[in-house]
Design an enzyme around this catalytic site. Structure first.
Site, PDB file in Angstrom:
ATOM      1  N   ASN A  42       8.198  -0.525  -2.801  1.00  0.00           N
ATOM      2  CA  ASN A  42       7.273  -0.624  -3.933  1.00  0.00           C
ATOM      3  C   ASN A  42       7.080   0.778  -4.501  1.00  0.00           C
ATOM      4  OD1 ASN A  42       5.146  -0.998  -5.667  1.00  0.00           O
ATOM      5  ND2 ASN A  42       3.636  -1.482  -4.071  1.00  0.00           N
ATOM      6  N   TRP A  43       7.779   1.046  -5.591  1.00  0.00           N
ATOM      7  CA  TRP A  43       7.707   2.406  -6.155  1.00  0.00           C
ATOM      8  C   TRP A  43       6.358   2.692  -6.812  1.00  0.00           C
ATOM      9  CZ3 TRP A  43      12.964   3.800  -9.009  1.00  0.00           C
ATOM     10  CH2 TRP A  43      14.000   3.784  -8.060  1.00  0.00           C
ATOM     11  N   LYS A  44       5.566   1.650  -7.057  1.00  0.00           N
ATOM     12  CA  LYS A  44       4.306   1.814  -7.799  1.00  0.00           C
ATOM     13  C   LYS A  44       4.613   2.514  -9.132  1.00  0.00           C
ATOM     14  CE  LYS A  44       1.980   1.704  -3.424  1.00  0.00           C
ATOM     15  NZ  LYS A  44       0.833   2.034  -2.600  1.00  0.00           N
ATOM     16  N   HIS A  46      -1.171  -7.251  -4.797  1.00  0.00           N
ATOM     17  CA  HIS A  46      -1.291  -5.946  -4.135  1.00  0.00           C
ATOM     18  C   HIS A  46      -2.737  -5.462  -4.266  1.00  0.00           C
ATOM     19  CE1 HIS A  46      -0.818  -1.731  -3.181  1.00  0.00           C
ATOM     20  NE2 HIS A  46       0.337  -2.056  -2.615  1.00  0.00           N
ATOM     21  N   GLU A  88      -3.981  -2.691  -4.888  1.00  0.00           N
ATOM     22  CA  GLU A  88      -4.249  -1.803  -6.034  1.00  0.00           C
ATOM     23  C   GLU A  88      -4.490  -2.609  -7.304  1.00  0.00           C
ATOM     24  OE1 GLU A  88      -0.829   0.746  -5.546  1.00  0.00           O
ATOM     25  OE2 GLU A  88      -1.714   1.492  -3.691  1.00  0.00           O
ATOM     26  N   GLU A 114      -1.118  -5.889   4.319  1.00  0.00           N
ATOM     27  CA  GLU A 114      -1.314  -4.471   4.007  1.00  0.00           C
ATOM     28  C   GLU A 114      -2.790  -4.105   4.171  1.00  0.00           C
ATOM     29  OE1 GLU A 114       2.133  -2.857   1.466  1.00  0.00           O
ATOM     30  OE2 GLU A 114       0.555  -3.518   0.132  1.00  0.00           O
ATOM     31  N   GLY A 165      -1.008   4.456   1.766  1.00  0.00           N
ATOM     32  CA  GLY A 165      -0.940   5.789   1.180  1.00  0.00           C
ATOM     33  C   GLY A 165      -1.816   6.821   1.881  1.00  0.00           C
ATOM     34  N   SER A 177       1.731   2.982   5.039  1.00  0.00           N
ATOM     35  CA  SER A 177       2.223   4.213   5.670  1.00  0.00           C
ATOM     36  C   SER A 177       3.381   3.985   6.652  1.00  0.00           C
ATOM     37  CB  SER A 177       1.065   4.963   6.344  1.00  0.00           C
ATOM     38  OG  SER A 177       0.078   5.311   5.386  1.00  0.00           O
ATOM     39  N   GLY A 187       5.663   1.885   0.347  1.00  0.00           N
ATOM     40  CA  GLY A 187       5.280   2.608  -0.859  1.00  0.00           C
ATOM     41  C   GLY A 187       5.909   3.987  -0.867  1.00  0.00           C
ATOM     42  N   GLY A 188       5.153   4.994  -0.456  1.00  0.00           N
ATOM     43  CA  GLY A 188       5.588   6.392  -0.518  1.00  0.00           C
ATOM     44  C   GLY A 188       7.000   6.649  -0.009  1.00  0.00           C
TER      45      GLY A 188
HETATM   46  P1  PGA Z   1       2.455   3.229   1.458  1.00  0.00           P
HETATM   47  O1  PGA Z   1       2.186   2.001   0.452  1.00  0.00           O
HETATM   48  O2  PGA Z   1       3.731   2.914   2.198  1.00  0.00           O
HETATM   49  O3  PGA Z   1       2.573   4.428   0.561  1.00  0.00           O
HETATM   50  O4  PGA Z   1       1.279   3.294   2.370  1.00  0.00           O
HETATM   51  C1  PGA Z   1       2.449   0.675   0.817  1.00  0.00           C
HETATM   52  C2  PGA Z   1       2.129  -0.280  -0.308  1.00  0.00           C
HETATM   53  O5  PGA Z   1       1.086  -0.076  -0.969  1.00  0.00           O
HETATM   54  O6  PGA Z   1       2.866  -1.242  -0.583  1.00  0.00           O
END
Ligand code: PGA
Length: 248
Positions: free
Chosen positions: A13-15, A92, A94, A164, A170, A209, A230-231
């Site tokens: 997930n590149w966001k 998600h 967010e 999640e 993050g 993470s 994500g990251g």
């Molecule tokens: P993260 O994000 O790996 O940066 O913690 C995961 C996500 O929000 O899908």
């Protein structure tokens, strides 16, 4: 590390990150990798979806709950299908937070994605205070029940779940393998009350993470079938090492 009949999966997930250069690097990385035992999926921002080729499985990070029309800034499920998406991240945390997406809106989006034959990656998970006050399982069951009520258990055969915990996204504060396993097993048990076959087959990813250094231990848990990243999905080498951990 697969000890059951479920196929492992890792979705990046590149966001709101990445650029054309990253698209190029990631394509190169994944096209040369041999990942026979798992599905690697890239979920870049909308403008980059059309730049990937058929050899890479694609997902969107969101979709509209409407079909078409006067919804400025929204993207429909049929558009996503047309540009080659087969997955859509829905719910998600967010989006639930920044865009006020309720459990009901999330459920409507899941239904729409299913009707278009796309696979929802349905995200759920608790904020830290909910874990601390001991209402974790009720909270998670409520998130899942909204979708169960909308689409029914049979449709869960076509859904991927992603646990999640919000406090782990993050933050560098990964859930321990035991914490992830506990929730994944709870979810499988919750679904098994309605259909044990679907519960046994559904793919449940962990997100929060995940890195190359912790992926193997997380994925070796009995009910953890891969990750939503994500990251670490923004670095082709890190993403590949996580995919390789799921490919074993
Ligand atoms: P993260 O994000 O790996 O940066 O913690 C995961 C996500 O929000 O899908």
């Amino acid at each position: 590390m697969q000890i059951n009949s479920r196929r492992s999966m890792v979705a990046g997930n590149w966001k709101m990150n990445g650029d054309k250069a990253l698209v190029k690097q990631m394509k190169k990385q994944l096209e040369k990798a041999s990942l026979e035992n798992m599905d690697a999926v890239i979920c870049p921002p909308f403008p980059y979806l059309g730049m990937f080729t058929d050899s890479i499985k694609l997902g969107a990070q969101n979709m509209s709950q409407f079909d078409s029309g006067a919804h400025t800034g929204e993207v429909s499920v049929s558009m996503l299908k047309e540009v080659g998406c087969s997955y859509i991240i829905i719910g998600h945390s967010e989006r639930r937070e920044d865009n006020f997406e309720s459990n009901e809106i999330v459920a409507q989006k899941v239904e729409k994605a299913l009707n278009a034959d796309l696979t929802p990656i349905l995200c759920f998970g608790e904020p830290e205070d909910i874990r601390d006050d001991g209402t974790l399982f009720t909270y998670i069951a409520t998130q899942l029940d909204a979708v169960l009520k909308q689409v029914g258990i049979a449709q869960f055969a076509k859904i991927v779940l992603a646990y999640e915990p919000i406090w782990a996204i993050g933050t560098g504060k990964t859930a321990s393998p035991e914490q992830a396993q506990e929730v994944h097993a709870f979810v499988r048990g919750h679904l098994a009350k309605l259909d044990s076959d679907i519960a046994a087959k559904i793919v449940i990813l962990y997100g929060g993470s995940v890195k190359g250094s912790n992926a193997e231990e997380l994925f070796s848990q009995a009910d953890v079938d891969g990750g939503l990243i994500g990251g670490a999905s923004l670095n082709p080498d890190d993403f590949l090492s996580i995919c390789l951990a799921a490919n074993q």
